[in-house]
Design a protein around this motif. Sequence first.
Motif, mmCIF file in Angstrom:
data_model
loop_
_atom_site.group_PDB
_atom_site.id
_atom_site.type_symbol
_atom_site.label_atom_id
_atom_site.label_comp_id
_atom_site.label_asym_id
_atom_site.label_seq_id
_atom_site.Cartn_x
_atom_site.Cartn_y
_atom_site.Cartn_z
ATOM 1 N N HIS A 133 0.855 -1.195 0.000
ATOM 2 C CA HIS A 133 0.000 0.000 0.000
ATOM 3 C C HIS A 133 0.888 1.242 0.000
ATOM 4 C CE1 HIS A 133 -3.529 -2.380 1.384
ATOM 5 N NE2 HIS A 133 -2.605 -3.086 2.009
ATOM 6 N N THR A 134 0.423 2.288 -0.651
ATOM 7 C CA THR A 134 1.021 3.617 -0.512
ATOM 8 C C THR A 134 -0.110 4.549 -0.132
ATOM 9 O OG1 THR A 134 2.743 3.155 -2.139
ATOM 10 C CG2 THR A 134 2.297 5.475 -1.668
ATOM 11 N N GLU A 135 0.018 5.189 1.050
ATOM 12 C CA GLU A 135 -1.064 6.013 1.571
ATOM 13 C C GLU A 135 -0.505 7.304 2.152
ATOM 14 O OE1 GLU A 135 -3.718 2.066 2.741
ATOM 15 O OE2 GLU A 135 -2.664 3.141 4.320
ATOM 16 N N SER A 136 -1.361 8.321 2.221
ATOM 17 C CA SER A 136 -0.986 9.597 2.823
ATOM 18 C C SER A 136 -1.865 9.863 4.035
ATOM 19 C CB SER A 136 -1.133 10.728 1.811
ATOM 20 O OG SER A 136 -0.213 10.541 0.753
ATOM 21 N N TYR A 137 -1.263 10.441 5.066
ATOM 22 C CA TYR A 137 -1.970 10.752 6.303
ATOM 23 C C TYR A 137 -1.567 12.141 6.768
ATOM 24 C CZ TYR A 137 -2.799 5.754 6.325
ATOM 25 O OH TYR A 137 -3.177 4.483 5.974
ATOM 26 N N ASP A 138 -2.452 12.751 7.588
ATOM 27 C CA ASP A 138 -2.068 14.022 8.176
ATOM 28 C C ASP A 138 -2.568 14.132 9.604
ATOM 29 O OD1 ASP A 138 -4.771 14.591 7.950
ATOM 30 O OD2 ASP A 138 -4.534 15.938 6.254
ATOM 31 N N GLY A 139 -2.147 15.212 10.266
ATOM 32 C CA GLY A 139 -2.584 15.483 11.635
ATOM 33 C C GLY A 139 -2.103 14.450 12.634
ATOM 34 N N LEU A 140 -2.967 14.149 13.578
ATOM 35 C CA LEU A 140 -2.619 13.240 14.675
ATOM 36 C C LEU A 140 -2.323 11.824 14.181
ATOM 37 C CD1 LEU A 140 -2.179 13.589 17.624
ATOM 38 C CD2 LEU A 140 -4.588 13.148 18.041
ATOM 39 N N LEU A 141 -3.033 11.412 13.146
ATOM 40 C CA LEU A 141 -2.801 10.089 12.561
ATOM 41 C C LEU A 141 -1.373 9.991 12.022
ATOM 42 C CD1 LEU A 141 -4.583 7.672 12.353
ATOM 43 C CD2 LEU A 141 -5.472 8.518 10.187
ATOM 44 N N ALA A 142 -0.955 11.022 11.300
ATOM 45 C CA ALA A 142 0.418 11.058 10.771
ATOM 46 C C ALA A 142 1.420 11.003 11.921
ATOM 47 C CB ALA A 142 0.635 12.313 9.937
ATOM 48 N N ARG A 143 1.135 11.726 12.992
ATOM 49 C CA ARG A 143 2.056 11.791 14.130
ATOM 50 C C ARG A 143 2.235 10.428 14.787
ATOM 51 N NH1 ARG A 143 4.407 15.500 17.498
ATOM 52 N NH2 ARG A 143 3.641 17.156 16.169
ATOM 53 N N VAL A 144 1.152 9.707 14.991
ATOM 54 C CA VAL A 144 1.258 8.377 15.619
ATOM 55 C C VAL A 144 2.088 7.457 14.718
ATOM 56 C CG1 VAL A 144 -0.023 6.348 16.426
ATOM 57 C CG2 VAL A 144 -0.912 8.634 16.894
ATOM 58 N N ILE A 145 1.842 7.519 13.420
ATOM 59 C CA ILE A 145 2.605 6.701 12.472
ATOM 60 C C ILE A 145 4.082 7.110 12.493
ATOM 61 C CG2 ILE A 145 2.935 6.186 10.014
ATOM 62 C CD1 ILE A 145 -0.213 6.433 9.807
ATOM 63 N N GLN A 146 4.370 8.412 12.500
ATOM 64 C CA GLN A 146 5.766 8.883 12.544
ATOM 65 C C GLN A 146 6.472 8.386 13.808
ATOM 66 O OE1 GLN A 146 4.451 12.910 12.174
ATOM 67 N NE2 GLN A 146 5.491 13.235 10.219
ATOM 68 N N HIS A 147 5.772 8.434 14.928
ATOM 69 C CA HIS A 147 6.356 7.990 16.200
ATOM 70 C C HIS A 147 6.728 6.505 16.138
ATOM 71 C CE1 HIS A 147 6.607 7.989 20.742
ATOM 72 N NE2 HIS A 147 6.467 6.700 20.491
ATOM 73 N N GLU A 148 5.793 5.682 15.646
ATOM 74 C CA GLU A 148 6.065 4.235 15.558
ATOM 75 C C GLU A 148 7.123 3.938 14.493
ATOM 76 O OE1 GLU A 148 5.152 2.371 17.923
ATOM 77 O OE2 GLU A 148 3.823 3.908 18.731
ATOM 78 N N TYR A 149 7.068 4.674 13.385
ATOM 79 C CA TYR A 149 8.070 4.502 12.323
ATOM 80 C C TYR A 149 9.467 4.796 12.862
ATOM 81 C CZ TYR A 149 10.483 5.113 7.862
ATOM 82 O OH TYR A 149 11.369 5.006 6.817
ATOM 83 N N ASP A 150 9.579 5.834 13.683
ATOM 84 C CA ASP A 150 10.880 6.155 14.277
ATOM 85 C C ASP A 150 11.463 4.946 15.006
ATOM 86 O OD1 ASP A 150 10.972 8.760 13.354
ATOM 87 O OD2 ASP A 150 10.499 9.693 15.278
ATOM 88 N N HIS A 151 10.599 4.168 15.683
ATOM 89 C CA HIS A 151 11.090 2.993 16.417
ATOM 90 C C HIS A 151 11.800 2.007 15.488
ATOM 91 C CE1 HIS A 151 9.886 3.463 20.553
ATOM 92 N NE2 HIS A 151 8.643 3.772 20.218
ATOM 93 N N ILE A 152 11.289 1.805 14.286
ATOM 94 C CA ILE A 152 11.948 0.829 13.397
ATOM 95 C C ILE A 152 13.195 1.431 12.731
ATOM 96 C CG2 ILE A 152 9.864 -0.568 13.055
ATOM 97 C CD1 ILE A 152 9.649 0.676 10.206
ATOM 98 N N GLU A 153 13.400 2.737 12.949
ATOM 99 C CA GLU A 153 14.613 3.411 12.472
ATOM 100 C C GLU A 153 15.616 3.624 13.610
ATOM 101 O OE1 GLU A 153 15.503 4.439 9.308
ATOM 102 O OE2 GLU A 153 13.790 3.266 8.622
ATOM 103 N N GLY A 154 15.301 3.094 14.807
ATOM 104 C CA GLY A 154 16.207 3.226 15.947
ATOM 105 C C GLY A 154 16.174 4.601 16.604
ATOM 106 N N VAL A 155 15.058 5.329 16.434
ATOM 107 C CA VAL A 155 14.922 6.696 16.950
ATOM 108 C C VAL A 155 13.822 6.733 18.019
ATOM 109 C CG1 VAL A 155 14.286 9.065 16.314
ATOM 110 C CG2 VAL A 155 15.669 7.681 14.738
ATOM 111 N N LEU A 156 14.066 7.459 19.092
ATOM 112 C CA LEU A 156 13.073 7.655 20.151
ATOM 113 C C LEU A 156 12.620 9.114 20.162
ATOM 114 C CD1 LEU A 156 14.888 5.638 22.949
ATOM 115 C CD2 LEU A 156 12.929 4.892 21.583
#
Length: 196
Positions: A133-156
């Motif tokens: 899938h390729t999808e776009s998100y914004d607002g709070l939804l984007a933020r939650v995804i960015q936070h979890e994505y950071d975890h798989i990149e080794g970022v807190l």
Amino acid sequence: MILPIIAYGDPVLRKVAKAIDSEYPKLETLIANMWETMYNAHGVGLAAPQIGLPIRIFLVDTSPFADDDELSPEDQEALKDFKKVFINAKITDETGDEWDFNEGCLSIPDVREDVKRKPKLTITYMDEDFKEHTESYDGLLARVIQHEYDHIEGVLFTDKLSSLKKRLLKNRLDKISKGKINVEYKMKFPNIKKGR
């Protein structure tokens, strides 16, 4: 099965996670255990490194946010039924003016800070059936995804704070890594002294 959440200070949280394929052993069970672990800890997202696995999986269920009266009706609607598994995700674009929002993390209990993130993103990922899938998100939804994505990149999220904030938090973070904190869910602490 509820798994222990890995606490701040464990090296697994700093690894860039590896992609997996559909042959990954017991993937269905792993995903079910991750959901159970996340709900038990009252989280809205959980990444595999947070249960000790350096692989590119995270999951998100933002329905608890949907009841927040401070959000617009559009945001509440977007968050209400959003529940997804992201495998081998790659954020391909982030746009807009950064905005602050207060974030916390199951691996860093009792620490919440304002974090700046861009409001829009585009992400490519596989679902649990390995459909792309390729999808776009914004607002709070984007933020939650960015936070979890950071975890798989080794970022807190604490990495995104000013150096002053980081210095102010240092003692609290050290205590978390040593297990000197009360949490209502199962955790594994990297720096607990053996034989206490």
